[in-house]
Design a protein around this motif. Structure first.
Motif, mmCIF file in Angstrom:
data_model
loop_
_atom_site.group_PDB
_atom_site.id
_atom_site.type_symbol
_atom_site.label_atom_id
_atom_site.label_comp_id
_atom_site.label_asym_id
_atom_site.label_seq_id
_atom_site.Cartn_x
_atom_site.Cartn_y
_atom_site.Cartn_z
ATOM 1 N N PHE A 22 -4.802 15.068 6.447
ATOM 2 C CA PHE A 22 -4.614 13.642 6.204
ATOM 3 C C PHE A 22 -5.844 13.030 5.539
ATOM 4 N N ASP A 23 -7.045 13.384 6.013
ATOM 5 C CA ASP A 23 -8.263 12.846 5.404
ATOM 6 C C ASP A 23 -8.384 13.278 3.946
ATOM 7 N N ARG A 24 -7.987 14.501 3.662
ATOM 8 C CA ARG A 24 -8.008 14.975 2.276
ATOM 9 C C ARG A 24 -7.037 14.162 1.414
ATOM 10 N N GLN B 130 -16.201 13.723 4.790
ATOM 11 C CA GLN B 130 -15.353 14.605 5.587
ATOM 12 C C GLN B 130 -15.097 15.934 4.877
ATOM 13 N N MET B 131 -15.207 15.922 3.553
ATOM 14 C CA MET B 131 -14.963 17.154 2.811
ATOM 15 C C MET B 131 -16.014 18.215 3.123
ATOM 16 N N ASN B 132 -17.192 17.778 3.591
ATOM 17 C CA ASN B 132 -18.252 18.724 3.934
ATOM 18 C C ASN B 132 -17.950 19.491 5.211
ATOM 19 N N SER C 28 0.867 -1.175 0.000
ATOM 20 C CA SER C 28 0.000 0.000 0.000
ATOM 21 C C SER C 28 0.904 1.225 0.000
ATOM 22 N N SER C 29 0.434 2.311 -0.595
ATOM 23 C CA SER C 29 1.253 3.525 -0.643
ATOM 24 C C SER C 29 0.360 4.749 -0.611
ATOM 25 N N VAL C 30 0.905 5.838 -0.089
ATOM 26 C CA VAL C 30 0.182 7.101 -0.024
ATOM 27 C C VAL C 30 1.206 8.229 0.004
ATOM 28 N N GLY C 31 0.834 9.373 -0.548
ATOM 29 C CA GLY C 31 1.694 10.553 -0.498
ATOM 30 C C GLY C 31 1.121 11.569 0.469
ATOM 31 N N LEU C 32 1.927 12.051 1.397
ATOM 32 C CA LEU C 32 1.449 12.982 2.421
ATOM 33 C C LEU C 32 1.879 14.422 2.167
#
Length: 314
Positions: free
Chosen positions: A282-284, A272-274, A122-126
């Motif tokens: 982080f959620d974005r 969460q965007m609302n 798994s990968s993600v960019g912060l």
């Protein structure tokens, strides 16, 4: 780089010498990227090859290996979106390099290709959300911000999600209803049946996300563990449903439940965007990662492209 080299040797020794009993969590950081660099330098690639040999050693012993890759960026005048994009490409590039090296090293020792299913990526960019230096003053500090953090979890052997599980999945769902869950889960199982290219199966757990502490206060190692804790792998989910179902009806219901969970998590992150300014960076980032992978045919999230909770069953 001496610290990184020592970590590689520790990782290699743990993979190859420690039997697959209990769990071992290991870390590796690769930094020293050029300003906008997303590819590994030859020397960095060779460092990663040693890790690939260690992972191969773990696979030989029958262990399961989960690999989490977190990309980071330095602050840039082009803004947050650009920083996130660079960090995500950095993470994806590092993951792709490691996957290629694991395939090479596994082939060198004659390991069956099916064993590669026991490595879960798994990968993600912060972006700059977890930078080492919030106001970098030197090039060394900026290079420390431009990095990729790897987390490796070595676990006892788990039953491999065999093709039988995925073929049974397709058969159990055939002609079923409602069409939305059936279509998405059939899509996922058909992707897992294909031999090449390898389809990524990671998906995020919103409930696990809610249990995490404030990420800004975590060390790089704790951050990596936190991110890993909210990632699940659909191959293992389907295998568990297969093993736990006594009938085709029970299996198909379990698959629909899994689809409902994945869809609900997507919806909850999107909701969460609302919250506007109250939404964490982080959620974005997680939602951006989910949406980006929806357009990747080699990721299971592509089966959820355009997902809407309101139209879940359609």
């Amino acid at each position: 780089m001496d610290v990184t080299r020592r970590l590689v040797f520790v990782l290699l020794a743990t993979f190859t010498l420690t039997p697959a009993y209990g769990q071992n969590v290991l870390f590796l950081t690769i930094d020293d990227y050029p300003r906008y660099g997303i590819k590994l330098k030859p020397a960095q690639r060779e460092e990663l090859r040693r890790v690939a040999k260690g992972i191969t050693g773990a696979l030989v012993t029958g262990a399961d290996v989960s690999v989490s890759v977190i990309g980071h960026a330095d602050f840039d005048a082009k803004g947050r979106d650009f920083e996130i994009d660079v960090s995500r490409k950095r993470a994806l590039g590092a993951q792709a390099a490691l996957e290629d090296l694991v395939k090479e090293e596994s082939a060198n020792v004659g390991l069956p290709v099916s064993r590669l299913q026991s490595v879960h990526y798994s990968s993600v960019g912060l972006g700059t959300a977890h930078s080492q230096f919030s106001t970098p003053a030197t090039e060394n500090e900026r290079m420390a911000n431009r990095r990729v953090d790897f987390t490796f979890l070595v676990a006892p052997p788990l039953p491999v999600a065999s093709e039988t599980s995925f073929a049974r999945c397709v058969k159990a769902l055939m002609g079923g209803a409602p069409p939305g869950p059936v279509r998405r889960m059939t899509c996922a199982c058909n992707k897992f049946l294909q031999q090449s290219p390898h389809v990524q199966d990671s998906h995020y757990d919103f409930r696990a996300r809610q249990q995490l502490p404030a990420l800004a206060n975590l060390s790089p190692h704790d951050l990596a563990i936190a991110v890993s804790s909210m990632v699940h792998h659909m191959r293992q989910d389907i295998r568990g449903s297969d093993e736990g179902s006594r009938s085709e009806l029970e299996f198909s219901n379990s698959l629909r439940s899994l689809d409902d969970t994945v869809g609900r998590n997507i919806n909850d992150f999107a909701s969460q965007m609302n919250a506007g300014a109250a939404t964490s960076v982080f959620d974005r980032l997680v939602l951006a990662d989910i949406q980006g992978r929806m357009s990747d045919p080699n990721h299971v999230y592509s089966c959820y492209a355009g997902y809407s909770r309101r139209n879940h069953d359609q």
